[in-house]
Design a protein around this motif. Sequence first.
Motif, PDB file in Angstrom:
ATOM      1  N   ARG A 218      -5.740  -1.991  -1.762  1.00 38.46           N
ATOM      2  CA  ARG A 218      -6.714  -1.321  -0.908  1.00 38.46           C
ATOM      3  C   ARG A 218      -6.236   0.081  -0.537  1.00 38.46           C
ATOM      4  O   ARG A 218      -7.018   1.030  -0.506  1.00 38.46           O
ATOM      5  CB  ARG A 218      -6.943  -2.148   0.347  1.00 38.46           C
ATOM      6  N   VAL A 219      -4.938   0.200  -0.250  1.00 33.86           N
ATOM      7  CA  VAL A 219      -4.368   1.513   0.072  1.00 33.86           C
ATOM      8  C   VAL A 219      -4.489   2.445  -1.135  1.00 33.86           C
ATOM      9  O   VAL A 219      -4.846   3.620  -1.007  1.00 33.86           O
ATOM     10  CB  VAL A 219      -2.887   1.374   0.505  1.00 33.86           C
ATOM     11  N   THR A 220      -4.177   1.903  -2.324  1.00 35.45           N
ATOM     12  CA  THR A 220      -4.269   2.714  -3.550  1.00 35.45           C
ATOM     13  C   THR A 220      -5.696   3.190  -3.787  1.00 35.45           C
ATOM     14  O   THR A 220      -5.935   4.357  -4.123  1.00 35.45           O
ATOM     15  CB  THR A 220      -3.787   1.895  -4.758  1.00 35.45           C
TER      16      THR A 220
ATOM     17  N   TRP B  37       0.089   5.639  -7.055  1.00 40.67           N
ATOM     18  CA  TRP B  37       1.384   5.070  -7.439  1.00 40.67           C
ATOM     19  C   TRP B  37       2.390   5.202  -6.296  1.00 40.67           C
ATOM     20  O   TRP B  37       3.147   4.278  -6.007  1.00 40.67           O
ATOM     21  CB  TRP B  37       1.904   5.795  -8.681  1.00 40.67           C
ATOM     22  N   ARG B  38       2.374   6.360  -5.642  1.00 38.00           N
ATOM     23  CA  ARG B  38       3.304   6.567  -4.512  1.00 38.00           C
ATOM     24  C   ARG B  38       2.942   5.653  -3.353  1.00 38.00           C
ATOM     25  O   ARG B  38       3.829   5.057  -2.707  1.00 38.00           O
ATOM     26  CB  ARG B  38       3.217   8.035  -4.059  1.00 38.00           C
ATOM     27  N   ALA B  39       1.679   5.488  -3.074  1.00 40.89           N
ATOM     28  CA  ALA B  39       1.251   4.662  -1.942  1.00 40.89           C
ATOM     29  C   ALA B  39       1.537   3.187  -2.171  1.00 40.89           C
ATOM     30  O   ALA B  39       1.863   2.439  -1.248  1.00 40.89           O
ATOM     31  CB  ALA B  39      -0.244   4.861  -1.689  1.00 40.89           C
ATOM     32  N   SER B  40       1.411   2.741  -3.438  1.00 46.51           N
ATOM     33  CA  SER B  40       1.626   1.322  -3.729  1.00 46.51           C
ATOM     34  C   SER B  40       3.079   0.904  -3.520  1.00 46.51           C
ATOM     35  O   SER B  40       3.372  -0.284  -3.391  1.00 46.51           O
ATOM     36  CB  SER B  40       1.188   1.021  -5.166  1.00 46.51           C
ATOM     37  N   ARG B  41       3.963   1.879  -3.514  1.00 49.53           N
ATOM     38  CA  ARG B  41       5.387   1.581  -3.347  1.00 49.53           C
ATOM     39  C   ARG B  41       5.830   1.573  -1.890  1.00 49.53           C
ATOM     40  O   ARG B  41       6.998   1.270  -1.588  1.00 49.53           O
ATOM     41  CB  ARG B  41       6.218   2.610  -4.129  1.00 49.53           C
ATOM     42  N   LEU B  42       4.948   1.946  -0.997  1.00 51.60           N
ATOM     43  CA  LEU B  42       5.309   1.964   0.428  1.00 51.60           C
ATOM     44  C   LEU B  42       5.389   0.545   0.990  1.00 51.60           C
ATOM     45  O   LEU B  42       4.646  -0.348   0.574  1.00 51.60           O
ATOM     46  CB  LEU B  42       4.276   2.777   1.216  1.00 51.60           C
ATOM     47  N   ARG B  43       6.297   0.352   1.969  1.00 51.33           N
ATOM     48  CA  ARG B  43       6.442  -0.947   2.630  1.00 51.33           C
ATOM     49  C   ARG B  43       6.263  -0.758   4.138  1.00 51.33           C
ATOM     50  O   ARG B  43       6.553   0.310   4.675  1.00 51.33           O
ATOM     51  CB  ARG B  43       7.830  -1.517   2.363  1.00 51.33           C
ATOM     52  N   PRO B  44       5.804  -1.789   4.849  1.00 45.65           N
ATOM     53  CA  PRO B  44       5.647  -1.677   6.310  1.00 45.65           C
ATOM     54  C   PRO B  44       6.945  -1.245   6.977  1.00 45.65           C
ATOM     55  O   PRO B  44       6.934  -0.545   8.002  1.00 45.65           O
ATOM     56  CB  PRO B  44       5.219  -3.072   6.712  1.00 45.65           C
ATOM     57  N   ALA B  45       8.100  -1.657   6.436  1.00 51.61           N
ATOM     58  CA  ALA B  45       9.374  -1.310   7.060  1.00 51.61           C
ATOM     59  C   ALA B  45       9.606   0.192   7.074  1.00 51.61           C
ATOM     60  O   ALA B  45      10.253   0.730   7.989  1.00 51.61           O
ATOM     61  CB  ALA B  45      10.517  -1.993   6.326  1.00 51.61           C
ATOM     62  N   ASP B  46       9.025   0.904   6.066  1.00 50.46           N
ATOM     63  CA  ASP B  46       9.173   2.345   6.033  1.00 50.46           C
ATOM     64  C   ASP B  46       8.513   3.007   7.232  1.00 50.46           C
ATOM     65  O   ASP B  46       9.007   4.000   7.776  1.00 50.46           O
ATOM     66  CB  ASP B  46       8.565   2.905   4.744  1.00 50.46           C
TER      67      ASP B  46
ATOM     68  N   GLY C  97       2.045   2.670   6.053  1.00 44.33           N
ATOM     69  CA  GLY C  97       2.890   1.531   6.415  1.00 44.33           C
ATOM     70  C   GLY C  97       2.263   0.717   7.522  1.00 44.33           C
ATOM     71  O   GLY C  97       2.307  -0.520   7.521  1.00 44.33           O
ATOM     72  N   THR C  98       1.685   1.410   8.515  1.00 44.04           N
ATOM     73  CA  THR C  98       1.022   0.717   9.624  1.00 44.04           C
ATOM     74  C   THR C  98      -0.179  -0.072   9.129  1.00 44.04           C
ATOM     75  O   THR C  98      -0.417  -1.211   9.560  1.00 44.04           O
ATOM     76  CB  THR C  98       0.591   1.732  10.696  1.00 44.04           C
ATOM     77  N   LEU C  99      -0.949   0.538   8.222  1.00 45.46           N
ATOM     78  CA  LEU C  99      -2.113  -0.152   7.682  1.00 45.46           C
ATOM     79  C   LEU C  99      -1.710  -1.423   6.941  1.00 45.46           C
ATOM     80  O   LEU C  99      -2.373  -2.457   7.039  1.00 45.46           O
ATOM     81  CB  LEU C  99      -2.890   0.782   6.740  1.00 45.46           C
ATOM     82  N   LYS C 100      -0.596  -1.334   6.192  1.00 44.07           N
ATOM     83  CA  LYS C 100      -0.116  -2.527   5.516  1.00 44.07           C
ATOM     84  C   LYS C 100       0.339  -3.577   6.500  1.00 44.07           C
ATOM     85  O   LYS C 100       0.155  -4.788   6.281  1.00 44.07           O
ATOM     86  CB  LYS C 100       1.017  -2.156   4.557  1.00 44.07           C
ATOM     87  N   ALA C 101       0.944  -3.101   7.583  1.00 40.84           N
ATOM     88  CA  ALA C 101       1.385  -4.055   8.614  1.00 40.84           C
ATOM     89  C   ALA C 101       0.204  -4.756   9.258  1.00 40.84           C
ATOM     90  O   ALA C 101       0.305  -5.903   9.704  1.00 40.84           O
ATOM     91  CB  ALA C 101       2.221  -3.329   9.672  1.00 40.84           C
ATOM     92  N   LEU C 102      -0.939  -4.053   9.305  1.00 40.02           N
ATOM     93  CA  LEU C 102      -2.158  -4.636   9.881  1.00 40.02           C
ATOM     94  C   LEU C 102      -2.916  -5.515   8.895  1.00 40.02           C
ATOM     95  O   LEU C 102      -3.945  -6.096   9.249  1.00 40.02           O
ATOM     96  CB  LEU C 102      -3.090  -3.514  10.365  1.00 40.02           C
ATOM     97  N   GLY C 103      -2.426  -5.590   7.665  1.00 39.67           N
ATOM     98  CA  GLY C 103      -3.053  -6.502   6.716  1.00 39.67           C
ATOM     99  C   GLY C 103      -3.660  -5.866   5.489  1.00 39.67           C
ATOM    100  O   GLY C 103      -4.203  -6.564   4.620  1.00 39.67           O
ATOM    101  N   TRP C 104      -3.578  -4.547   5.384  1.00 37.52           N
ATOM    102  CA  TRP C 104      -4.109  -3.904   4.179  1.00 37.52           C
ATOM    103  C   TRP C 104      -3.194  -4.214   2.995  1.00 37.52           C
ATOM    104  O   TRP C 104      -1.978  -4.089   3.093  1.00 37.52           O
ATOM    105  CB  TRP C 104      -4.173  -2.380   4.366  1.00 37.52           C
ATOM    106  N   LYS C 105      -3.791  -4.591   1.902  1.00 39.03           N
ATOM    107  CA  LYS C 105      -3.008  -4.841   0.707  1.00 39.03           C
ATOM    108  C   LYS C 105      -2.750  -3.533  -0.029  1.00 39.03           C
ATOM    109  O   LYS C 105      -3.444  -2.535   0.179  1.00 39.03           O
ATOM    110  CB  LYS C 105      -3.718  -5.828  -0.210  1.00 39.03           C
ATOM    111  N   SER C 106      -1.765  -3.555  -0.919  1.00 39.80           N
ATOM    112  CA  SER C 106      -1.408  -2.339  -1.665  1.00 39.80           C
ATOM    113  C   SER C 106      -2.590  -1.810  -2.470  1.00 39.80           C
ATOM    114  O   SER C 106      -2.802  -0.598  -2.582  1.00 39.80           O
ATOM    115  CB  SER C 106      -0.224  -2.601  -2.600  1.00 39.80           C
TER     116      SER C 106
END
Length: 482
Positions: free
Chosen positions: A363-365, A467-476, A352-361
């Motif tokens: 890239r996380v996947t 699949w699990r990671a792509s569903r995560l949101r920064p708010a989580d 979630g933090t990485l997405k908040a810093l600008g990582w797209k889904s």
Amino acid sequence: MFFTYLRRELRRRRKAALVVASGLALGIALVIIVSSVSSGMSKAQDKVLQSLYGLGTDMTVTKAAAAPGSGTQRPRFEFDAKDDDATQSTDRVMVQGFQTLASTTVDKVGKQNGVADAVGGLSLTVMKVDGQFKRGEFKQDEGAAQGGPRGGSGQPQGEVQGGGASFDVNSFTVYGTDVTQQDLGPLTSSKITKGRTFKATETDAKVAVVDAAYAKEKELAVDKTVTVSGTKYTIVGVSTADSGDAAANVYVPLKQAQTLADSKDKVTTVYVKAADSQAIDTVKAAIQKNISGTTVTTSADLADTVSGSLSTASDLASSVGKWLSIAVLVAAFLVAGLLTSSAVSRRVREFGTLKALGWKSGRVTRQVVGEALVNGLMGGVLGIAVGLAGAYAVTAISPTLTAQLGSSGGGGGMGGGGPMGGGGPGRQTAAKTLDIALTAPVSLTTILTAVALAVAGGLIAGAFGGWRASRLRPADALRRVA
């Protein structure tokens, strides 16, 4: 950045990575061991079949079995009346199975579509009976001997004592081979270890090749002679079977065998080589359709007659072992996927933090799939190592398996018309037992399969986690910040 983060995360989560890799390794190792043992079983069965078939033989053609009670011949031995204690000796040359085909059948088989080559052979059994009759002695009763009363006929009373007969029966097999075509037939499953093989010009010569085991038993050697039904043959070579027992004790030119058995222009077996190994069933059907009164036996037919521990172990390896490998492999993939997905759930704050810093889904996947793929490759390396060790252990121990070749029906009397005391492969009336040492060879294909399974395992685990990671949101991640 991708590889730096990947290396750091794998180091930080060594235990979890080891669990995933170990699960995949177990499944991959089992696949390697089962595959190698199955390959060893296949080679063992080939050795068994090769002891009946010659090298390069795809099928045999023999005369169709006679109906029960159709007047099958039986061996008869006759002895002359001689003086007491005189040794009696007689021998009989018999066609194995008492069923033959005309030599022209070889040409007919050779002209069938899909047949690359065909050669005929005559298989014989020589039975030699030696012994003697001894006349019994008449002994009177004591009373009659001392002048006592005689019987009503006035003849002395007593009984015949002693006498009888004692005979030894010895038999050996003789195979008549076509010396002009020695690249097909039972003799090709043996190697000439002393002397030479037949020359193409020796079509009717009194020469012979003897099996090494028989030569040792009877103290025969090259340049000595072996007698078959009163005819002496000069031994030109000694052969040793590549595996199992030899097809016959003595090999002679086909014409000589026909003369010995009084079977001019007759053969018991036609050995056939197909032009295409994939068309054996088609060739078999064509021969059976176009040449009546024959039975065609392929290696697949013969394999059905193999029983004993080799057959049992082969069935276990091909059925139970295969399904066990699949079950363990599927379980390993599922466990790896679930563990990877669970690990992603525990890293909600991180992703979630990485997405908040600008990582797209995406890239996380990719990062999660990369980690899972590395775990899969580590599992593959470990699994290949364990699998190779297991296969090596099986080969080192070399457990002995027993293969029994029983009758599959066919010829009456002595069996059919092929070597080994039967009517060609698959028609033996007497069981033949062979001991085969099991090996577990590992092929390059098996190794490549293991690597493919390792990659597949990693990708499947990565798919779960990705699949699990792509569903995560920064708010989580913010919810989990204390």
